[in-house]
Motif scaffolding. Sequence first.
Motif, mmCIF file in Angstrom:
data_model
loop_
_atom_site.group_PDB
_atom_site.id
_atom_site.type_symbol
_atom_site.label_atom_id
_atom_site.label_comp_id
_atom_site.label_asym_id
_atom_site.label_seq_id
_atom_site.Cartn_x
_atom_site.Cartn_y
_atom_site.Cartn_z
ATOM 1 N N MET A 170 159.676 91.530 -95.603
ATOM 2 C CA MET A 170 159.907 90.838 -94.330
ATOM 3 C C MET A 170 160.982 89.770 -94.510
ATOM 4 N N LEU A 171 161.831 89.644 -93.526
ATOM 5 C CA LEU A 171 162.845 88.588 -93.513
ATOM 6 C C LEU A 171 162.401 87.505 -92.549
ATOM 7 N N LYS A 172 162.438 86.269 -93.024
ATOM 8 C CA LYS A 172 162.064 85.149 -92.156
ATOM 9 C C LYS A 172 162.993 83.976 -92.419
ATOM 10 N N LYS A 173 163.512 83.398 -91.328
ATOM 11 C CA LYS A 173 164.349 82.206 -91.413
ATOM 12 C C LYS A 173 163.850 81.176 -90.413
ATOM 13 N N LEU A 174 163.914 79.922 -90.810
ATOM 14 C CA LEU A 174 163.648 78.831 -89.886
ATOM 15 C C LEU A 174 164.871 78.609 -88.996
ATOM 16 N N ASP A 175 164.712 77.780 -87.981
ATOM 17 C CA ASP A 175 165.790 77.555 -87.010
ATOM 18 C C ASP A 175 166.852 76.637 -87.623
ATOM 19 N N PHE A 176 167.695 77.242 -88.443
ATOM 20 C CA PHE A 176 168.716 76.488 -89.181
ATOM 21 C C PHE A 176 169.795 77.462 -89.604
ATOM 22 N N HIS A 177 171.050 77.003 -89.533
ATOM 23 C CA HIS A 177 172.164 77.752 -90.116
ATOM 24 C C HIS A 177 173.207 76.747 -90.594
ATOM 25 N N ASP B 69 156.648 80.284 -94.375
ATOM 26 C CA ASP B 69 155.738 80.864 -93.389
ATOM 27 C C ASP B 69 154.999 79.779 -92.611
ATOM 28 N N GLN B 70 154.829 78.618 -93.218
ATOM 29 C CA GLN B 70 154.182 77.482 -92.562
ATOM 30 C C GLN B 70 155.168 76.598 -91.805
ATOM 31 N N GLY B 71 156.442 77.004 -91.753
ATOM 32 C CA GLY B 71 157.449 76.248 -91.021
ATOM 33 C C GLY B 71 158.084 75.129 -91.814
ATOM 34 N N LYS B 72 157.932 75.130 -93.130
ATOM 35 C CA LYS B 72 158.468 74.067 -93.972
ATOM 36 C C LYS B 72 159.792 74.488 -94.612
ATOM 37 N N PHE B 73 160.689 73.517 -94.766
ATOM 38 C CA PHE B 73 161.904 73.703 -95.549
ATOM 39 C C PHE B 73 161.597 73.359 -97.014
ATOM 40 N N ILE B 74 162.519 73.758 -97.900
ATOM 41 C CA ILE B 74 162.353 73.490 -99.323
ATOM 42 C C ILE B 74 163.599 72.796 -99.859
ATOM 43 N N LEU B 75 163.403 71.641 -100.492
ATOM 44 C CA LEU B 75 164.462 71.080 -101.326
ATOM 45 C C LEU B 75 164.393 71.845 -102.632
ATOM 46 N N LEU B 76 165.369 72.722 -102.847
ATOM 47 C CA LEU B 76 165.339 73.694 -103.933
ATOM 48 C C LEU B 76 166.238 73.246 -105.072
ATOM 49 N N GLY B 77 165.653 73.100 -106.268
ATOM 50 C CA GLY B 77 166.429 72.771 -107.450
ATOM 51 C C GLY B 77 166.891 74.020 -108.164
ATOM 52 N N LEU C 108 169.103 73.205 -99.867
ATOM 53 C CA LEU C 108 168.043 73.283 -98.865
ATOM 54 C C LEU C 108 167.783 74.749 -98.554
ATOM 55 N N CYS C 109 166.562 75.192 -98.800
ATOM 56 C CA CYS C 109 166.169 76.577 -98.530
ATOM 57 C C CYS C 109 165.458 76.645 -97.185
ATOM 58 N N TYR C 110 165.865 77.627 -96.358
ATOM 59 C CA TYR C 110 165.285 77.742 -95.016
ATOM 60 C C TYR C 110 164.870 79.171 -94.676
ATOM 61 N N GLY C 111 164.901 80.083 -95.664
ATOM 62 C CA GLY C 111 164.515 81.442 -95.350
ATOM 63 C C GLY C 111 164.343 82.283 -96.594
ATOM 64 N N TYR C 112 163.718 83.435 -96.411
ATOM 65 C CA TYR C 112 163.533 84.370 -97.520
ATOM 66 C C TYR C 112 163.556 85.794 -96.984
ATOM 67 N N ASP C 113 163.725 86.754 -97.892
ATOM 68 C CA ASP C 113 163.661 88.177 -97.563
ATOM 69 C C ASP C 113 162.998 88.883 -98.743
ATOM 70 N N ASP C 114 161.808 89.436 -98.509
ATOM 71 C CA ASP C 114 161.132 90.170 -99.573
ATOM 72 C C ASP C 114 160.982 91.650 -99.229
ATOM 73 N N SER C 115 161.796 92.117 -98.283
ATOM 74 C CA SER C 115 161.736 93.526 -97.897
ATOM 75 C C SER C 115 162.460 94.390 -98.926
ATOM 76 N N ASN C 116 161.994 95.630 -99.065
ATOM 77 C CA ASN C 116 162.628 96.620 -99.949
ATOM 78 C C ASN C 116 162.811 96.114 -101.373
#
Length: 376
Positions: free
Chosen positions: A1-8, A128-136, A151-159
């Motif tokens: 599934m691909l999911k992104k928060l409202d950010f670009h 999935d809980q609507g949180k952003f990640i400060l990613l190191g 700043l991480c705002y989405g993921y894709d774990d499909s395929n």
Amino acid sequence: MLKKLDFHPGRNGFHFRNDFTNQVLGVIKTKGLCGGMALAVFNYARHHLPIPTHQGGAGYWPGYLDQGQLLDQGVPPNNSRLRTYIFNLQMSSFASAGPFITAPWIGRRDNYNWALNDEFPKIKRAIDQGKFILLGLRSDRDGDPIGHQTLCYGYDDSNGLHRLFIYDSNHPDEEILVDIDTPDHPLKHCHADGTSAGETYRGYFVQLELDPLHPDALTEITKPSYLDLVLHQGITLAPPTGSDGVRRVGQPLTVDFAVRNVGDYPAHAARLGVRITAPDGQVSDTLLNSTQPFTGLAAGAIQPIRCTAPMVGTQPGIYKLQPFYVVANAPFVVLFTDARGIVPAAVDVELRERIITPGIPIPKIIAPILTSIPKG
């Protein structure tokens, strides 16, 4: 599934590169304010504030010479309001930077396993809980004991993917991808087309979970106060064109408003216009465009804007009008909001049924196609 928060990054990220040089105690030089930039764009997005429109390549941040080396070109200068805000957030980010440092015997395979089995599931659950990640991102270069903050705002774990979508302050206006690769090459850090973005990293970790609805102590007190392009005068409408003095569907519409640059440097936008939202919810960002070019606005300056459409509306009802600008380097619409609590940002206008006069041929009117520039 691909999911992104409202950010670009093209809409919500800074439009200049992380080319900062920092003087520590007047002697030691450090490079970059990546953590501060990542936390800053999160704060702008969390408070629904437009990111400043300043462009790094615009020539108004010339930098300075230090021992024959040009430093700070294309970034806000020392002691400026915007840089101070970013710098203070950078200092705050160090409180959670401990995991950048790992034991010497920790290798690529260990970082691969951590990312795959520990960090990626943690990131996925947070988003999935609507949180952003400060990613190191742990550096894979000799002589760099730390790495990079994003700043991480989405993921894709499909395929079978293990992909993250990040705002990387070294690549303004661009969505950067981070993929878990192989144990011998743990991470791919690349552009949207899959080509390398130029940096190499051996692993990543969750530095902070950032909840836009329930901020922690770090971000609660740091609402941005620096803006540049704002609405100075709200929408006014030209008188109706019909002889009965009533606004009706299918008639021309002229709208005026004014913008002001309350920032410290020139403001930039590709164009300005007015979004029309019809009674049925359809949106047009292309019908009411400014009749004059917008080539930039000096600090403190005010510019009146006039937008005219030859015909508006195909159905009677209430139409919502809201001014916007289009980001200079990316096709994203940014709606003006009542950020300062001074000027209403939107108005409603009623368009009534068109009057048909008996015996007069009715010209065929092609309804305007209501299309919208991507909003991210």
